[in-house]
Design a protein around this motif. Structure first.
Motif, PDB file in Angstrom:
ATOM      1  N   LYS A   1       0.725  -1.329  -0.298  1.00  0.00           N
ATOM      2  CA  LYS A   1      -0.178  -0.160  -0.043  1.00  0.00           C
ATOM      3  C   LYS A   1       0.917   1.612   0.106  1.00  0.00           C
ATOM      4  O   LYS A   1       0.155   2.531   0.624  1.00  0.00           O
ATOM      5  CB  LYS A   1      -1.287   0.205   1.335  1.00  0.00           C
ATOM      6  N   LYS A   2       1.995   0.818  -0.113  1.00  0.00           N
ATOM      7  CA  LYS A   2       3.036   2.521  -0.186  1.00  0.00           C
ATOM      8  C   LYS A   2       3.035   3.461  -0.972  1.00  0.00           C
ATOM      9  O   LYS A   2       3.365   4.272  -0.918  1.00  0.00           O
ATOM     10  CB  LYS A   2       4.031   1.681   0.368  1.00  0.00           C
TER      11      LYS A   2
ATOM     12  N   THR B   1       6.006  -5.045  -8.582  1.00  0.00           N
ATOM     13  CA  THR B   1       7.278  -5.031  -7.808  1.00  0.00           C
ATOM     14  C   THR B   1       7.965  -5.343  -6.756  1.00  0.00           C
ATOM     15  O   THR B   1       8.708  -5.770  -6.541  1.00  0.00           O
ATOM     16  CB  THR B   1       8.042  -3.298  -7.629  1.00  0.00           C
ATOM     17  N   MET B   2       7.171  -6.122  -6.084  1.00  0.00           N
ATOM     18  CA  MET B   2       6.789  -7.047  -4.481  1.00  0.00           C
ATOM     19  C   MET B   2       6.004  -7.755  -4.009  1.00  0.00           C
ATOM     20  O   MET B   2       6.367  -8.497  -3.077  1.00  0.00           O
ATOM     21  CB  MET B   2       6.262  -5.311  -3.588  1.00  0.00           C
ATOM     22  N   GLY B   3       5.203  -8.003  -5.590  1.00  0.00           N
ATOM     23  CA  GLY B   3       4.904  -9.567  -5.397  1.00  0.00           C
ATOM     24  C   GLY B   3       5.140 -10.473  -5.495  1.00  0.00           C
ATOM     25  O   GLY B   3       6.789 -10.568  -6.424  1.00  0.00           O
TER      26      GLY B   3
END
Length: 232
Positions: A36-37, A217-219
């Protein structure tokens, strides 16, 4: 045995490593697990049945993503006189000739695309050792050496991306941001995969597209059902 982090446990529970997902289902998972960032980039990895060490198995090209990339693309153009003005009017971030060459030789290479008019290749050629390793060397086959520098700038700014197979036979490319509408990301996915399939080289043997995965990206990496890709 190392303990899984809280996020790794969530991923392990929600993503089936053995399952082939439809595009919409995979995208929904990525959005559900997203940070969420910041607005993560959605990326596609395509494993191809090629060995890019052989010239007749190299896969490389350009594709215009209909929904754009969501990124600000920084473009430098080698051009003079009227062509230089055309590039500036089209939105180029930096335009020049010998002065631009010297600026790049001084280490200023923070560009996503470098374009050149044909008459400037004598100057650009002296930057081969700097631009080549970064994948920035203008190339007529990719449309980055062209007399129509204005259109090339507009294409670069408007969502055109380059794809190029890596040593391991994999193509990685971003297709937008997680904040994009699902239908826009699917349109970009189709444009990219269609372009890669059409770029099948003459030397490719056996199955060409072997695996496709979607990630952010972070998944996590999520395997995509090959029936989602025409011609695969």
């Amino acid at each position: 045995m190392a303990k899984l982090s809280k996020k790794q446990k969530v991923l392990a529970e929600k993503v089936d490593a053995d399952k082939l997902y439809g595009f919409e289902e995979a995208l929904a998972l990525l959005k559900d697990l997203a940070s969420k960032k910041f607005d993560e980039t959605v990326e596609v990895a395509m494993n191809l049945g090629v060995d890019p060490r052989h010239a007749d198995q190299m896969v490389r090209g350009m594709v215009s993503l209909p929904s754009g990339t969501g990124k600000t693309v920084k473009v430098a153009v080698f051009a003079k006189d009227a062509k230089a003005q055309e590039a500036l009017d089209a939105g180029a971030d930096k335009v020049g000739a010998e002065d631009l060459m010297e600026d790049m030789q001084a280490g200023n290479l923070d560009y996503d695309r470098v374009i050149a008019s044909p008459d400037m290749m004598g100057v650009v050629g002296r930057l081969g050792k700097l631009l080549g390793p970064k994948g920035l060397m203008p190339n007529p086959k990719l449309g980055t050496v062209t007399p129509n520098v204005a259109q090339a700038v507009k294409d670069a700014k408007g969502g055109q991306v380059e794809f190029r197979v890596e040593k391991q036979g994999i193509i990685h490319s971003g297709i937008g941001k997680l904040s994009f509408k699902d239908e826009d990301l699917k349109a970009n996915f189709k444009a990219l995969t269609d372009a890669v399939v059409k770029a099948k080289p003459s030397g490719a043997k056996g199955k060409y597209v072997r695996k496709i995965s979607l990630t952010s990206t972070m998944g996590p990496g999520i395997k995509i059902d090959m029936t989602e890709v025409e011609g695969a």
